[in-house]
Scaffold this active site. Structure first.
Site, PDB file in Angstrom:
ATOM      1  N   GLY A   1     -21.795 -77.835  54.377  1.00 15.48           N
ATOM      2  CA  GLY A   1     -20.948 -78.416  53.346  1.00 15.48           C
ATOM      3  C   GLY A   1     -20.139 -77.347  52.632  1.00 15.48           C
ATOM      4  N   CYS A   2     -19.089 -77.780  51.932  1.00  8.34           N
ATOM      5  CA  CYS A   2     -18.177 -76.829  51.293  1.00  8.34           C
ATOM      6  C   CYS A   2     -18.830 -76.097  50.122  1.00  8.34           C
ATOM      7  CB  CYS A   2     -16.898 -77.528  50.869  1.00  8.34           C
ATOM      8  SG  CYS A   2     -17.126 -78.995  49.835  1.00  8.34           S
ATOM      9  N   PHE A   3     -19.424 -76.836  49.183  1.00 10.22           N
ATOM     10  CA  PHE A   3     -20.147 -76.179  48.101  1.00 10.22           C
ATOM     11  C   PHE A   3     -21.283 -75.323  48.659  1.00 10.22           C
ATOM     12  CE2 PHE A   3     -18.969 -79.249  44.493  1.00 10.22           C
ATOM     13  CZ  PHE A   3     -18.296 -78.273  43.779  1.00 10.22           C
TER      14      PHE A   3
END
Length: 322
Positions: free
Chosen positions: A131-133
């Site tokens: 995921g990005c975070f």
């Protein structure tokens, strides 16, 4: 040339994948699937690609044409697609959803963060893109975990651009709400916490501390700025050396001596880290592009590893710094 298939081709992550792959020296796009846009030109949806491609969306492409499939569907859809579709064993899969990131019985996907699993990714046929975070936060902490130096809870505040919410419009991505506005969401319970903890535990088996994560919606379109702090007994110089040594062989992560900003990484697969020591606390700032190192760029990086290519192939991208 690697023949690439994209499933779920209308969203932001697919658009960025297409943009990168059209200029990749060792890959070409065999098809872009989208049920809702079947028959339409790809550049009619991804308007930044006008003049770049004559591809059209297909509803039911011949999957045997692809050596690798990128799954760019919503969370839950990738698992459903794989279960319903008879995929050839020869086809590699890179999934950009949350469906296969957490280890579980029957899950044969490798977690696709190259800075922790590069050699395993090279030998794998199925990769779960982080995921990005999760990417930005993990890159801020991996050297500490690898050295067994996580001794207390972590405090994380991270702000993300509106593209992190996907292309489908919603109340909190509407321009008139998002512009000149900031808000917190899913405090202490964001869905990326599971994969973050999984990686820290992989490197430091004794890690059993809270990750106090406060995610923030920013009023910009793309880019993540994460601030992380935790206890650290060494000096600032000790920390910088630890981080520079850990990332010395990883081509997309850079430790800087200047306080960074998001524009240094937007439109690139880079992560830029900055360290400061304040009393007993080490502050780590991490900046990434949520659509590239946080999604599509990292997915291409994983494809490069899976096919034995140069890790940076097709990813020499210039930041939009002004």
């Amino acid at each position: 040339m690697i023949q690439v298939g994209i499933i779920g081709g209308a969203g932001y992550t697919a658009g960025e994948l297409i943009r990168i792959l059209l200029n990749h020296p060792d890959a070409e796009i065999a098809f872009v699937q989208s049920s809702s846009n079947a028959g339409n030109l790809v550049d009619a949806v991804h308007r930044d690609l006008i003049g770049e491609t004559s591809l059209t969306f297909e509803a039911d492409p011949d999957l045997t044409k692809a050596n690798v499939l990128f799954l760019c569907m919503g969370h839950g859809k990738s698992k459903e697609f794989i279960e319903k579709t008879g995929l050839p064993d020869s086809v590699k899969i890179i999934d950009l959803s949350h469906d296969f990131r957490l280890k579980a019985e029957g899950n044969d996907f490798v977690y696709g963060l190259p800075e922790i699993n590069r050699e395993v990714i090279r030998a794998s046929n199925r990769v779960a893109n982080p995921g990005c975070f999760a990417t930005g936060i993990q890159l801020a902490v991996l050297p500490l975990a690898a050295a067994g130096l996580l001794k207390n809870e972590l405090h994380v505040n991270a702000i993300t651009g509106s593209t992190g919410a996907g292309q489908a419009p919603s109340k909190t991505s509407h321009f008139s709400w998002r512009n000149s506005n900031v808000s917190v969401y899913k405090a202490f319970q964001h869905q990326h916490l599971g994969e973050i903890r999984q990686s820290f535990t992989q490197l430091q088996n004794s890690f059993d501390f809270d990750i106090n994560f406060v995610p923030v919606r920013g009023n910009h379109t793309r880019g993540i700025f994460a601030s992380v702090y935790t206890d650290f007994e060494g000096t600032a110089e000790d920390a910088v050396k630890l981080y520079e040594d850990y990332y010395a062989t990883h081509p997309f992560v850079f430790v800087t001596s200047e306080n960074p900003d998001v524009k240094q990484v937007v439109n690139t697969n880079k992560a830029v880290l900055y360290l400061e020591k304040h009393g007993s606390k080490l502050l780590i700032l991490s900046v990434t592009d949520n659509l590239l190192k946080g999604a599509s760029g990292q997915a291409v990086q994983n494809m490069n590893l899976m096919f034995g290519l140069d890790e940076k192939s097709g990813l020499n991208l210039k930041p939009v710094s002004f």
